[in-house]
Design a protein around this motif. Structure first.
Motif, PDB file in Angstrom:
ATOM      1  N   THR A  20      52.075  43.716  35.552  1.00 41.55           N
ATOM      2  CA  THR A  20      51.547  44.491  36.674  1.00 41.55           C
ATOM      3  C   THR A  20      50.332  43.809  37.275  1.00 41.55           C
ATOM      4  O   THR A  20      50.227  43.661  38.494  1.00 41.55           O
ATOM      5  CB  THR A  20      51.179  45.916  36.214  1.00 41.55           C
ATOM      6  N   LEU A  21      49.416  43.385  36.421  1.00 43.98           N
ATOM      7  CA  LEU A  21      48.210  42.721  36.895  1.00 43.98           C
ATOM      8  C   LEU A  21      48.560  41.428  37.631  1.00 43.98           C
ATOM      9  O   LEU A  21      48.000  41.128  38.691  1.00 43.98           O
ATOM     10  CB  LEU A  21      47.276  42.444  35.717  1.00 43.98           C
ATOM     11  N   LEU A  22      49.521  40.689  37.112  1.00 43.70           N
ATOM     12  CA  LEU A  22      49.962  39.455  37.755  1.00 43.70           C
ATOM     13  C   LEU A  22      50.563  39.741  39.135  1.00 43.70           C
ATOM     14  O   LEU A  22      50.303  39.016  40.099  1.00 43.70           O
ATOM     15  CB  LEU A  22      50.972  38.728  36.870  1.00 43.70           C
ATOM     16  N   ALA A  23      51.338  40.791  39.245  1.00 40.81           N
ATOM     17  CA  ALA A  23      51.959  41.148  40.530  1.00 40.81           C
ATOM     18  C   ALA A  23      50.893  41.501  41.567  1.00 40.81           C
ATOM     19  O   ALA A  23      51.005  41.103  42.740  1.00 40.81           O
ATOM     20  CB  ALA A  23      52.923  42.319  40.337  1.00 40.81           C
ATOM     21  N   ILE A  24      49.867  42.223  41.149  1.00 38.10           N
ATOM     22  CA  ILE A  24      48.793  42.581  42.077  1.00 38.10           C
ATOM     23  C   ILE A  24      48.020  41.326  42.483  1.00 38.10           C
ATOM     24  O   ILE A  24      47.708  41.132  43.661  1.00 38.10           O
ATOM     25  CB  ILE A  24      47.860  43.643  41.464  1.00 38.10           C
ATOM     26  N   ARG A  25      47.736  40.464  41.517  1.00 38.62           N
ATOM     27  CA  ARG A  25      47.042  39.211  41.824  1.00 38.62           C
ATOM     28  C   ARG A  25      47.842  38.388  42.835  1.00 38.62           C
ATOM     29  O   ARG A  25      47.290  37.855  43.792  1.00 38.62           O
ATOM     30  CB  ARG A  25      46.860  38.372  40.557  1.00 38.62           C
ATOM     31  N   HIS A  66      39.674  31.813  42.740  1.00 36.87           N
ATOM     32  CA  HIS A  66      39.152  31.735  41.371  1.00 36.87           C
ATOM     33  C   HIS A  66      38.800  33.133  40.848  1.00 36.87           C
ATOM     34  O   HIS A  66      39.158  33.493  39.722  1.00 36.87           O
ATOM     35  CB  HIS A  66      37.924  30.818  41.335  1.00 36.87           C
ATOM     36  N   LYS A  67      38.120  33.917  41.669  1.00 36.30           N
ATOM     37  CA  LYS A  67      37.759  35.289  41.265  1.00 36.30           C
ATOM     38  C   LYS A  67      39.014  36.116  40.987  1.00 36.30           C
ATOM     39  O   LYS A  67      39.075  36.859  40.008  1.00 36.30           O
ATOM     40  CB  LYS A  67      36.943  35.981  42.357  1.00 36.30           C
ATOM     41  N   ILE A  68      39.992  36.010  41.867  1.00 42.42           N
ATOM     42  CA  ILE A  68      41.238  36.763  41.703  1.00 42.42           C
ATOM     43  C   ILE A  68      41.903  36.394  40.379  1.00 42.42           C
ATOM     44  O   ILE A  68      42.389  37.254  39.651  1.00 42.42           O
ATOM     45  CB  ILE A  68      42.191  36.517  42.894  1.00 42.42           C
ATOM     46  N   GLY A  69      41.901  35.130  40.064  1.00 44.50           N
ATOM     47  CA  GLY A  69      42.528  34.656  38.832  1.00 44.50           C
ATOM     48  C   GLY A  69      41.822  35.106  37.566  1.00 44.50           C
ATOM     49  O   GLY A  69      42.420  35.094  36.486  1.00 44.50           O
ATOM     50  N   HIS A  70      40.578  35.511  37.672  1.00 54.01           N
ATOM     51  CA  HIS A  70      39.809  35.892  36.492  1.00 54.01           C
ATOM     52  C   HIS A  70      39.531  37.389  36.387  1.00 54.01           C
ATOM     53  O   HIS A  70      38.761  37.806  35.533  1.00 54.01           O
ATOM     54  CB  HIS A  70      38.497  35.102  36.459  1.00 54.01           C
ATOM     55  N   THR A  71      40.141  38.181  37.241  1.00 51.51           N
ATOM     56  CA  THR A  71      39.932  39.626  37.167  1.00 51.51           C
ATOM     57  C   THR A  71      40.704  40.206  35.988  1.00 51.51           C
ATOM     58  O   THR A  71      41.725  39.657  35.557  1.00 51.51           O
ATOM     59  CB  THR A  71      40.392  40.332  38.451  1.00 51.51           C
ATOM     60  N   GLN A  72      40.226  41.317  35.499  1.00 51.54           N
ATOM     61  CA  GLN A  72      40.842  41.952  34.335  1.00 51.54           C
ATOM     62  C   GLN A  72      41.497  43.289  34.650  1.00 51.54           C
ATOM     63  O   GLN A  72      42.267  43.802  33.848  1.00 51.54           O
ATOM     64  CB  GLN A  72      39.782  42.167  33.247  1.00 51.54           C
ATOM     65  N   THR A  73      41.176  43.878  35.812  1.00 45.03           N
ATOM     66  CA  THR A  73      41.703  45.203  36.129  1.00 45.03           C
ATOM     67  C   THR A  73      42.121  45.290  37.599  1.00 45.03           C
ATOM     68  O   THR A  73      41.600  44.543  38.437  1.00 45.03           O
ATOM     69  CB  THR A  73      40.645  46.301  35.879  1.00 45.03           C
ATOM     70  N   PRO A  74      43.006  46.228  37.911  1.00 44.74           N
ATOM     71  CA  PRO A  74      43.363  46.456  39.314  1.00 44.74           C
ATOM     72  C   PRO A  74      42.144  46.884  40.145  1.00 44.74           C
ATOM     73  O   PRO A  74      42.035  46.528  41.311  1.00 44.74           O
ATOM     74  CB  PRO A  74      44.401  47.580  39.245  1.00 44.74           C
ATOM     75  N   GLN A  75      41.222  47.621  39.523  1.00 44.10           N
ATOM     76  CA  GLN A  75      40.031  48.057  40.245  1.00 44.10           C
ATOM     77  C   GLN A  75      39.190  46.860  40.686  1.00 44.10           C
ATOM     78  O   GLN A  75      38.667  46.839  41.804  1.00 44.10           O
ATOM     79  CB  GLN A  75      39.180  49.000  39.377  1.00 44.10           C
TER      80      GLN A  75
END
Length: 107
Positions: free
Chosen positions: A27-32, A52-61
């Motif tokens: 799910t997280l990958l799909a949102i990214r 870079h920021k998108i690739g290192h996020t941990q949550t949908p929020q």
């Protein structure tokens, strides 16, 4: 306890976002990927930082909070109308993961 008291008093509980388990990696990958697709034609230093920021996020929020940065990049590359369209298309990916009150379309 609050929910129990609300039921006893016949009060409707608030319409807070339902509790949801942590998103799966898929799910997280799909949102990214959806967010990255929005800025695919942006090729500035700022867009590389955002990727870079998108690739290192941990949550949908956290990803939802990056949409303003994406909007700015798209608007600079194209215009505000294109930026609004692309960001609005992302909303469906965040439904159920971000408080519905935050899922406001850009007019």
């Amino acid at each position: 306890m609050i929910t129990t008291l609300a039921r006893m008093l016949g009060i409707q509980p608030s319409n807070r976002m339902p509790v949801r388990s942590a998103p799966s990696l898929k799910t997280l990958l799909a949102i990214r990927q959806a967010l990255l697709a929005c800025i695919v034609d942006c090729d500035t230093t700022a867009s590389e930082r955002l990727r870079h920021k998108i690739g290192h996020t941990q949550t949908p929020q956290e990803l939802w909070m990056l949409r303003n940065d994406a909007y700015q990049l798209i608007a600079q590359r194209h215009n505000q109308t294109v930026a609004a369209e692309r960001i609005n298309e992302l909303i469906e990916h965040f439904e159920g993961w971000v408080d519905p009150k935050q899922l406001v379309r850009i007019g």
